[in-house]
Design a protein around this motif. Structure first.
Motif, PDB file in Angstrom:
ATOM      1  N   GLN A  71      -3.271  -0.496  13.907  1.00 20.65           N
ATOM      2  CA  GLN A  71      -4.664  -0.069  12.991  1.00 20.65           C
ATOM      3  C   GLN A  71      -4.171   0.770  11.756  1.00 20.65           C
ATOM      4  O   GLN A  71      -4.250   2.153  11.946  1.00 20.65           O
ATOM      5  CB  GLN A  71      -5.780   0.648  13.725  1.00 20.65           C
ATOM      6  CG  GLN A  71      -6.167  -0.440  14.986  1.00 20.65           C
ATOM      7  CD  GLN A  71      -7.036  -1.536  14.268  1.00 20.65           C
ATOM      8  OE1 GLN A  71      -7.760  -1.403  13.210  1.00 20.65           O
ATOM      9  NE2 GLN A  71      -6.925  -2.682  15.036  1.00 20.65           N
ATOM     10  N   HIS A  72      -3.181   0.376  10.959  1.00 25.92           N
ATOM     11  CA  HIS A  72      -2.406   1.044  10.170  1.00 25.92           C
ATOM     12  C   HIS A  72      -3.069   0.986   8.527  1.00 25.92           C
ATOM     13  O   HIS A  72      -3.287  -0.281   8.414  1.00 25.92           O
ATOM     14  CB  HIS A  72      -0.975   0.882  10.183  1.00 25.92           C
ATOM     15  CG  HIS A  72      -0.138   2.116   9.270  1.00 25.92           C
ATOM     16  ND1 HIS A  72       0.037   3.284   9.606  1.00 25.92           N
ATOM     17  CD2 HIS A  72       0.265   1.834   8.058  1.00 25.92           C
ATOM     18  CE1 HIS A  72       0.859   3.784   8.785  1.00 25.92           C
ATOM     19  NE2 HIS A  72       1.014   2.740   7.645  1.00 25.92           N
ATOM     20  N   TYR A  73      -3.246   1.880   7.877  1.00 30.32           N
ATOM     21  CA  TYR A  73      -3.760   1.651   6.446  1.00 30.32           C
ATOM     22  C   TYR A  73      -2.642   2.117   5.463  1.00 30.32           C
ATOM     23  O   TYR A  73      -2.336   3.266   5.655  1.00 30.32           O
ATOM     24  CB  TYR A  73      -5.090   2.425   6.075  1.00 30.32           C
ATOM     25  CG  TYR A  73      -5.517   2.244   4.932  1.00 30.32           C
ATOM     26  CD1 TYR A  73      -6.236   1.228   4.645  1.00 30.32           C
ATOM     27  CD2 TYR A  73      -5.491   3.382   4.042  1.00 30.32           C
ATOM     28  CE1 TYR A  73      -6.653   1.114   3.193  1.00 30.32           C
ATOM     29  CE2 TYR A  73      -6.048   3.312   2.881  1.00 30.32           C
ATOM     30  CZ  TYR A  73      -6.891   1.995   2.489  1.00 30.32           C
ATOM     31  OH  TYR A  73      -7.290   2.270   1.200  1.00 30.32           O
ATOM     32  N   ALA A  74      -2.356   1.137   4.707  1.00 30.06           N
ATOM     33  CA  ALA A  74      -1.395   1.789   3.315  1.00 30.06           C
ATOM     34  C   ALA A  74      -2.282   2.601   2.434  1.00 30.06           C
ATOM     35  O   ALA A  74      -3.478   2.252   2.207  1.00 30.06           O
ATOM     36  CB  ALA A  74      -0.991   0.195   2.809  1.00 30.06           C
ATOM     37  N   GLY A  75      -1.412   3.596   2.081  1.00 27.82           N
ATOM     38  CA  GLY A  75      -2.123   4.560   1.306  1.00 27.82           C
ATOM     39  C   GLY A  75      -2.113   4.104  -0.248  1.00 27.82           C
ATOM     40  O   GLY A  75      -2.828   4.752  -0.925  1.00 27.82           O
ATOM     41  N   SER A  76      -1.698   2.940  -0.611  1.00 28.26           N
ATOM     42  CA  SER A  76      -1.676   2.584  -2.053  1.00 28.26           C
ATOM     43  C   SER A  76      -1.455   1.251  -1.930  1.00 28.26           C
ATOM     44  O   SER A  76      -0.853   0.625  -0.958  1.00 28.26           O
ATOM     45  CB  SER A  76      -0.837   3.388  -3.036  1.00 28.26           C
ATOM     46  OG  SER A  76      -0.833   2.770  -4.246  1.00 28.26           O
ATOM     47  N   THR A  77      -1.561   0.477  -3.212  1.00 26.65           N
ATOM     48  CA  THR A  77      -1.225  -1.041  -3.163  1.00 26.65           C
ATOM     49  C   THR A  77       0.059  -1.391  -3.645  1.00 26.65           C
ATOM     50  O   THR A  77       0.559  -2.483  -3.619  1.00 26.65           O
ATOM     51  CB  THR A  77      -2.368  -1.653  -4.232  1.00 26.65           C
ATOM     52  OG1 THR A  77      -2.030  -0.998  -5.663  1.00 26.65           O
ATOM     53  CG2 THR A  77      -3.798  -1.365  -3.672  1.00 26.65           C
ATOM     54  N   VAL A  78       0.790  -0.214  -3.977  1.00 25.72           N
ATOM     55  CA  VAL A  78       2.362  -0.626  -4.549  1.00 25.72           C
ATOM     56  C   VAL A  78       3.141   0.376  -3.647  1.00 25.72           C
ATOM     57  O   VAL A  78       2.791   1.480  -3.001  1.00 25.72           O
ATOM     58  CB  VAL A  78       2.387  -0.506  -6.122  1.00 25.72           C
ATOM     59  CG1 VAL A  78       1.530  -1.645  -6.877  1.00 25.72           C
ATOM     60  CG2 VAL A  78       1.930   0.889  -6.559  1.00 25.72           C
ATOM     61  N   CYS A  79       4.502  -0.061  -3.598  1.00 26.87           N
ATOM     62  CA  CYS A  79       5.109   0.628  -2.707  1.00 26.87           C
ATOM     63  C   CYS A  79       5.740   1.977  -2.818  1.00 26.87           C
ATOM     64  O   CYS A  79       5.385   3.146  -1.963  1.00 26.87           O
ATOM     65  CB  CYS A  79       6.518  -0.202  -2.463  1.00 26.87           C
ATOM     66  SG  CYS A  79       7.518  -0.209  -4.171  1.00 26.87           S
ATOM     67  N   VAL A  85       2.550   8.597  -0.187  1.00 24.96           N
ATOM     68  CA  VAL A  85       1.238   9.130   0.507  1.00 24.96           C
ATOM     69  C   VAL A  85       1.849   9.267   2.092  1.00 24.96           C
ATOM     70  O   VAL A  85       1.395  10.272   2.696  1.00 24.96           O
ATOM     71  CB  VAL A  85       0.062   7.996   0.491  1.00 24.96           C
ATOM     72  CG1 VAL A  85      -0.882   8.321   1.614  1.00 24.96           C
ATOM     73  CG2 VAL A  85      -0.637   7.939  -0.615  1.00 24.96           C
ATOM     74  N   LEU A  86       2.758   8.201   2.557  1.00 25.01           N
ATOM     75  CA  LEU A  86       3.118   8.369   3.920  1.00 25.01           C
ATOM     76  C   LEU A  86       4.010   9.695   4.013  1.00 25.01           C
ATOM     77  O   LEU A  86       3.833  10.417   5.072  1.00 25.01           O
ATOM     78  CB  LEU A  86       3.978   7.083   4.269  1.00 25.01           C
ATOM     79  CG  LEU A  86       4.628   7.102   5.732  1.00 25.01           C
ATOM     80  CD1 LEU A  86       3.459   6.914   6.812  1.00 25.01           C
ATOM     81  CD2 LEU A  86       5.547   5.769   5.691  1.00 25.01           C
ATOM     82  N   MET A  87       4.743   9.748   3.141  1.00 23.58           N
ATOM     83  CA  MET A  87       5.754  11.003   3.522  1.00 23.58           C
ATOM     84  C   MET A  87       5.140  12.340   3.142  1.00 23.58           C
ATOM     85  O   MET A  87       5.424  13.245   3.993  1.00 23.58           O
ATOM     86  CB  MET A  87       6.970  10.928   2.012  1.00 23.58           C
ATOM     87  CG  MET A  87       7.798   9.834   2.669  1.00 23.58           C
ATOM     88  SD  MET A  87       8.839  10.303   4.090  1.00 23.58           S
ATOM     89  CE  MET A  87       8.469   8.920   5.015  1.00 23.58           C
ATOM     90  N   THR A  88       4.077  12.613   2.308  1.00 17.89           N
ATOM     91  CA  THR A  88       3.554  13.830   2.099  1.00 17.89           C
ATOM     92  C   THR A  88       2.232  14.122   2.629  1.00 17.89           C
ATOM     93  O   THR A  88       1.615  14.925   2.880  1.00 17.89           O
ATOM     94  CB  THR A  88       3.278  13.972   0.549  1.00 17.89           C
ATOM     95  OG1 THR A  88       2.336  13.100   0.135  1.00 17.89           O
ATOM     96  CG2 THR A  88       4.472  13.926  -0.315  1.00 17.89           C
ATOM     97  N   GLY A  89       1.458  13.057   3.297  1.00 19.78           N
ATOM     98  CA  GLY A  89       0.214  13.069   3.845  1.00 19.78           C
ATOM     99  C   GLY A  89      -0.675  13.268   2.847  1.00 19.78           C
ATOM    100  O   GLY A  89      -1.994  13.629   3.263  1.00 19.78           O
ATOM    101  N   HIS A  94      -4.428  12.721  -4.721  1.00 22.05           N
ATOM    102  CA  HIS A  94      -3.532  14.359  -5.032  1.00 22.05           C
ATOM    103  C   HIS A  94      -2.256  13.744  -5.072  1.00 22.05           C
ATOM    104  O   HIS A  94      -1.592  14.937  -5.203  1.00 22.05           O
ATOM    105  CB  HIS A  94      -4.019  15.035  -3.558  1.00 22.05           C
ATOM    106  CG  HIS A  94      -5.403  15.542  -3.614  1.00 22.05           C
ATOM    107  ND1 HIS A  94      -5.969  16.427  -4.583  1.00 22.05           N
ATOM    108  CD2 HIS A  94      -6.356  14.950  -2.985  1.00 22.05           C
ATOM    109  CE1 HIS A  94      -7.057  16.535  -4.442  1.00 22.05           C
ATOM    110  NE2 HIS A  94      -7.616  15.651  -3.569  1.00 22.05           N
ATOM    111  N   SER A  95      -1.450  12.671  -4.743  1.00 19.75           N
ATOM    112  CA  SER A  95      -0.170  12.350  -4.592  1.00 19.75           C
ATOM    113  C   SER A  95       0.185  12.504  -6.284  1.00 19.75           C
ATOM    114  O   SER A  95      -0.200  12.187  -7.061  1.00 19.75           O
ATOM    115  CB  SER A  95      -0.141  10.927  -4.192  1.00 19.75           C
ATOM    116  OG  SER A  95       1.400  10.636  -3.869  1.00 19.75           O
ATOM    117  N   SER A 115       6.623  19.906  -2.475  1.00 15.67           N
ATOM    118  CA  SER A 115       5.916  18.985  -1.674  1.00 15.67           C
ATOM    119  C   SER A 115       6.592  19.065  -0.159  1.00 15.67           C
ATOM    120  O   SER A 115       7.652  19.280   0.034  1.00 15.67           O
ATOM    121  CB  SER A 115       6.398  17.525  -2.033  1.00 15.67           C
ATOM    122  OG  SER A 115       5.839  17.233  -3.145  1.00 15.67           O
ATOM    123  N   ILE A 116       5.593  19.032   0.833  1.00 18.63           N
ATOM    124  CA  ILE A 116       5.976  19.265   2.085  1.00 18.63           C
ATOM    125  C   ILE A 116       5.815  17.702   2.648  1.00 18.63           C
ATOM    126  O   ILE A 116       4.987  17.159   2.767  1.00 18.63           O
ATOM    127  CB  ILE A 116       5.040  20.078   2.863  1.00 18.63           C
ATOM    128  CG1 ILE A 116       5.072  21.559   2.294  1.00 18.63           C
ATOM    129  CG2 ILE A 116       5.436  19.980   4.535  1.00 18.63           C
ATOM    130  CD1 ILE A 116       4.124  22.432   2.879  1.00 18.63           C
TER     131      ILE A 116
END
Length: 177
Positions: A71-79, A85-89, A94-95, A115-116
């Motif tokens: 049950q994973h959701y991609a943060g955006s439609t492009v890579c 989004v994955l790396m920064t949360g 806000h990305s 960025s953290i």
């Protein structure tokens, strides 16, 4: 054909986070984590989830011996923005990176030094981290380069996009006749 399979393998295993098996100061074993982020890959594209044509025995074995998150959701439609989004949360709104950029501008677009990233948080917990494959969050000398964002080891493809585009065009020309 071997080149095509290598290209597909790079696509399917574009980002791998790994850690060493070590003990914390309290003597508690830390988990080894392998996170595979695959661009443009559907749920049933691996043998473990039902794929019959493309063989993926090593990834299937990892799935059988570990934990699978379905049950994973991609943060955006492009890579690039999805990876940011994955790396920064950060939510896409806000990305800092909100899309894919042309190669000639990509080297100038990177996540800011302040960025953290998840890699920096894992470093605080004593993990060794590596990233292999497509990064697109900043070049090696920029603030967004993987080694400047918490990774101890990186093998990222600076010109991967142009190479993949060329290979995909060749495949399409062969298919079209």
């Amino acid at each position: 054909m071997k080149s095509l399979l290598q290209t597909l393998a790079i696509l399917f295993a574009s980002l791998i986070l790994f850690s060493s098996d070590c003990k914390s100061k309290g003597g508690i074993n830390k988990l080894n984590i392998i996170f595979i982020l695959a661009d443009d890959m559907g749920y049933n594209d691996l043998g473990y989830y039902g794929q019959k044509l493309i063989k993926s025995p090593n990834i299937d074995r990892l799935a059988e011996e570990g934990i699978c998150f379905t049950q994973h959701y991609a943060g955006s439609t492009v890579c690039a923005s999805s990876r940011a989004v994955l790396m920064t949360g950060l939510h896409m709104g806000h990305s800092y990176i909100r899309g894919n950029y042309n190669w000639d501008t990509e080297g100038n677009v990177s996540i800011p030094d302040e960025s953290i990233t998840v890699a920096e948080l894992m470093r605080e917990k004593g993990y060794s981290k590596g990233v292999i494959g497509k990064w697109r969050l900043g070049g090696p000398g920029s603030s967004g380069g993987p080694n400047n964002q918490g990774f101890d080891y990186s093998l990222c493809y600076a010109a991967m996009i142009s190479r993949m585009d060329r290979d995909i065009r060749k495949i399409m020309m062969l298919l079209e006749g």
